[in-house]
Design an enzyme around this catalytic site. Sequence first.
Site, short mmCIF file in Angstrom:
data_model
loop_
_atom_site.label_atom_id
_atom_site.label_comp_id
_atom_site.label_asym_id
_atom_site.label_seq_id
_atom_site.Cartn_x
_atom_site.Cartn_y
_atom_site.Cartn_z
N ASP A 7 -16.15 33.14 -35.27
CA ASP A 7 -16.01 34.16 -36.18
C ASP A 7 -16.24 34.43 -37.18
O ASP A 7 -16.20 33.52 -38.39
CB ASP A 7 -14.44 34.56 -35.89
CG ASP A 7 -13.92 35.61 -36.27
OD1 ASP A 7 -14.47 36.91 -35.66
OD2 ASP A 7 -12.56 35.37 -37.00
N CYS A 24 -5.22 17.82 -5.04
CA CYS A 24 -3.90 18.86 -4.64
C CYS A 24 -4.88 20.31 -4.91
O CYS A 24 -4.85 21.33 -4.04
CB CYS A 24 -2.85 18.81 -5.81
SG CYS A 24 -1.99 17.14 -5.79
#
Length: 746
Positions: free
Chosen positions: A434, A27
């Site tokens: 991090d 699609c």
Amino acid sequence: MDVVIQKSTRHIQRQSFPVLEMSCAACAVSVESSLKATPGVKDAAVNFANQSAWVEYDTEQVKPADLQQAVRAVGYDLVVDAEDPLAVKEEAQQKHYQQVKIRTIWSSVLAVPVVIIAMFLMDLPYGNYISMIVSAPVVFYFGRSFFVNAWKQARIGKANMDTLVALSTGIAFLFSLFNTFFPEFWHKRGLHPHVYYEAAAVVIAFISLGKLLEERARSGTSSAIRKLMGLQPRTVRAIVNGQEQEMLISAVTTGTLIVVRPGEKIAVDGVVATGSSFVDESMITGEPVPAEKKAGEKVFAGTINQKGSFQFRAEKVGADTVLATIIRMVQEAQGSKAPVQKLVDRIAGIFVPVVLGIAIVTFIAWMIFGGEHAFTHALLTSITVLVIACPCALGLATPTAIMVGMGKGAENNILIKDAESLEIAHRVNAIILDKTGTITEGHPVVADIVWLDATAAAGQKRILYSLEVQSEHPLADAVVRTLREEGITAAAGNAFESITARGVKGIFDGRVYFAGSDKLLEENKIVPDAAVKQQAAQWQAQARTVIYFADNERVLAILAIADAVKATSRAAIATLQQQGIEVYMLTGDHEQAAKAIAEQVGIKQYRAAMLPADKAAFIVQLQEQGKVVAMVGDGINDSHALAQADVSIAMGKGSDIAMDTAKMTLITSDLQAIPKALKLSSRTVATIRQNLFWAFIYNVIGIPVAAGVLYAVNGFLLNPMIAGAAMALSSVSVVMNSLRLKLVKI
């Protein structure tokens, strides 16, 4: 949210739009093709994963309404000119999810009695009519989306999974319908008129289940963007003609003087004009300690003021703020990834035409060489080919393995959002960590404290507690927590003064006491002795913040404030390195702090003073080197990097934005869950490959037999009913193989 990026060409702009009603990767290809074919469109890309499209177009040749019309022409929709496009898309996705859920439940419920009749009550009076009545709504009402999507693909000359589902179930039902009302057609030819209502109903139910799993994984993809947008207040208090008045944020212009009170969010970027405070900027820097803001200092939209008040003058508003930039970067990073080309859809694009071709060739061959019962055999064999080739096992191969894999992950504190992350994670060869909240605990604590006079410490602790409990400095909270845990209570004092950027001062029993930085001591001519200086220097080398507690003559105690490293961080990082994975640490903190933490946990490669865009750019550099990159973070400042990474992992105790952007979330603060997640990915992908192998082997063997290749050898023709049973058996084998994942130890 529409994202507009002005290009160097005057009338060219690039804009993002939500796309509605896409059900598969094919699609997305159709929508993209229709957009690119629109006059005035320079380029376009559609992302099936987040149901969005970006279009680069000439504003003089084409308008958003024209783009919408082009997409609608191929059976889909584009959200344009809406006040809140993301809300429209989210509402449509939730509505579609509920529709798929209802279809799956009802098709499953109605398929059960049809299967019971077909397998155990074959001689039930009027059994065929009962099966027909019960299975009709399953196929043509609850399964109507397969037929609608197949028609959409056929209109543009394409085929996908829905095409094969629609053809096989539709033909099986119509063939059964004919046999129900005209059984004598087959009786005259010496054959029994079999019906295959159960095959059609079960196929719809199973494939609907797969669609439901996919929709559930995709629902709510825009929530991260919406929460980022929610960081900005709708109104502000501005100074207009010397008077304070409330105004909409949309009315704020460069130069507007804005008032910020304790606890409020800062609305736009600007510079402090008067007053001072501490501001929580963790969404930008990731650091737990709020930054001090005084006249001349910059402040940023979405950050949170602490206890003080100040006025600032707006410098950047609207799409120019740092917050708006983060939103745009997250959205662009998500949209820049290639559309998720699910393996099954790619295969179906080839598989469907091949099966249709085989069915047609089978029919023609039997008509030519079939002899006396040519038409009968031609019809039965071609129907059998379509029934046995129905991609139920193929459609279940991925979602069942993913579903079990996700369950296994949840048992091990790993929440996985979609199949893509599980498919990619086992190939990761570089991991970005991090610092704050990921490697470390994420909040300042008193790491160490030295009292110079142990006999007087009890009374001095009460004075220190009294000073810090009144302080507005964010580090004071760490001291207060520590002393409160010891049961310390406040001492009676008759004066208190907060000294900006230095510390606090108070008078107790006529004596002056100080708590703060070395500058506070220096200004009050208090000289620490050599031992105190040596201890302070040692702590500072370890990236700890030093607080001095003194009276007006000498230092009474020194405290070290630090963001403690998690107990399991070093072991988890060592495990990853032993697996040949490169581990990097990126932090917004300064070089000294970054170096100290990196050495403590055994990370050799790290970068300090990294802003959100810097982290994402570093990931792009690694990806350009051919590395598959995983990002692990916990803050809003990590959201852009998480969106850019191939695999994104959020710490469960981090911000909602990080968890929404990431494809995996660790419900634990233990980094040992990361190696487990990578191992789970490897096992899940292996299971998916096994499932696809069995699904294909079944078709490779079953389709030729269904076509009648054994008829010339031993006169064997596969009964369509047996073909339906074989189809169901293939699905069961795939499900059982997926369930083996539950036994895997990660």
